[in-house]
Design an enzyme around this catalytic site. Structure first.
Site: not given
Length: 434
Positions: A19, A21, A138, A211
């Site tokens: 994520v 990168a 989420v 979540k």
């Protein structure tokens, strides 16, 4: 100063995995579009990760490198820290705390941190006039936090339910469509990169529960209450359950469900049988879906990719754009000091129907004993299925019930499980009539 003359929003990124990168690549690829939409540039001034030499497909030569993300949060000169380390404790928590203490906004994709410490983090940030944004925490690329917190801000939300873990949804989809059992499909999911080497957080429901706790806070204006979430994973779902579910008109999904009831706020994660006609029943593979029930907007469905570099990075950068524009919303939709405590509704008070699969000895009187155990707890059977006969041997028996209380159902199952005629623990899946 006009928007066109505003100084760049300087950001520091902690964590350069898939994520992290992806965020850097997206900021570079969409730099002109982002500047056009928020009236200022977003400039990466510092990064931190465990390995400096790793090739991440982005040019890091012009940004300051920190081995320690906490030191980066304190010393980088950034306006905002993006936390993409993960985990509820350790460096992730310390990085966020330091960023807030030193006057920096925070954007995070860390659902575990928010599920465990979210209310405390929100209070500290809001007391300093800072923003904590977490759209990516989420359902990946689905804008569900903004949808609830802003799009449905004029509504009272009574229920939210959804497919919150793409790994589990992929496994259950493959089991249904191929007829293979859980362990076999899990191994494939790991080989494809959809499941971790240790998949426990996913398949045991913990990831979805993190979540759900966040969603319930945003939906109901209550403090995040992860300890009150009932959690049950998918390890016990068998290929044969999909055959019976199909006969009965259901699909099997791992769902997170948060609901206001007379007994309080229900928060639970577990496998469910849902009617094939329910919109969420057709959401397959690695996709996520969230349904919100609101008083004026009625039922709203969000569907999209719940993970991956592109979708998650998109959600992170959407938060960055909001902050660059100067938009500020209370972390959980309601100022942290006004979040209203809610009484948790225990799992035992859940009311609904049930699917039960038994392996019993095929002899006279067994079914009567099962019916008696149900009757003694005031549980009414709706359907009963038995495939074939095998006198004296084990045969599978499936039944469904009318609506009853969870506590009564559990007592009935305990009685049935204690019978010498029942060869293995009963398998129960709750039915949700969405």
């Amino acid at each position: 100063m006009s928007n066109a003359q505003q100084a760049p929003l300087k950001i520091a990124v902690a964590g350069l995995g898939t994520v992290g990168a992806g965020v850097l690549k997206l900021l570079d690829a969409q730099a002109s579009l982002i500047e056009q939409r928020c009236g200022r540039r977003i400039e990466v001034v510092a990064v931190s990760a465990r390995s400096k030499g790793k090739d991440r497909g982005v040019d890091l030569s012009k940004v300051q490198w920190f081995d320690d993300p906490v030191a980066m949060a304190a010393q980088s000169g950034a306006d905002l820290v993006v936390e993409l380390i993960g985990g509820s404790e350790g460096p992730a928590r310390d990085t966020v705390a330091t960023a807030i203490e030193t006057g920096k906004h925070v954007v995070t994709a860390n659902k575990a941190l928010l599920a465990v410490h979210g209310t405390e983090i929100a209070r500290k940030a809001e007391s300093r006039g800072l923003t904590v944004a977490f759209e990516a925490a989420v359902a990946g690329g689905i804008p569900i936090i903004k949808g609830l917190r802003e799009g449905l801000a004029a509504n009272a939300v009574s229920e939210i339910h959804g497919i919150l873990n793409g790994t589990c949804n992929y496994i259950l989809t493959e089991m249904r469509t191929t007829g293979r059992d859980f362990a076999d499909v899990l191994a494939d999911a790991q080989a494809l990169g959809y499941a971790e080497a240790d998949p426990s957080f996913d398949i045991d429901g913990v990831d979805a529960a993190h979540k759900l706790a966040i969603l319930a806070s945003v939906a109901f204006g209550t403090p995040v209450d992860f300890p009150s979430v009932y959690i049950e994973g998918i390890r016990q779902v068998s290929a044969v359950d999909f055959d019976y579910a199909d006969q009965l008109g259901f699909r099997i999904k791992l769902l997170g469900i948060a609901r206001r009831t007379d007994a309080g706020v229900e928060q639970r994660v577990h496998p469910c049988m849902v009617p094939k006609t329910a919109p969420i029943a057709s959401v397959d593979g690695v996709f996520n879906a969230v349904v919100a029930q609101a008083d004026f907007a009625d039922r709203v469905l969000f569907v999209g990719r719940g993970a991956g570099s592109g979708p998650t990075a998109s959600a992170v950068v959407a938060d960055l754009i909001d902050i660059a524009r100067g938009r500020s919303t209370p972390t959980f939709g309601v100022p942290a000091d006004r979040l209203g405590a809610a009484t948790p509704s225990p799992m035992e008070s859940r009311r609904g129907s049930y699917y039960v699969r038994l392996m019993v000895v095929d002899r006279p009187g067994v079914i009567a004993d099962i019916a008696a155990a149900m009757r003694d707890q005031n549980v009414s059977m709706e359907q009963f299925l038995q495939r074939g006969r095998s006198p004296g041997e084990g045969v599978p028996v499936v039944l469904t019930t009318h609506d009853t209380d969870e506590a009564a159902m559990q007592r009935a199952l305990a009685t049935i499980a204690a019978s010498d005629n029942v060869l293995e623990p009963p398998r129960m899946i709750r039915i949700e009539q969405f």
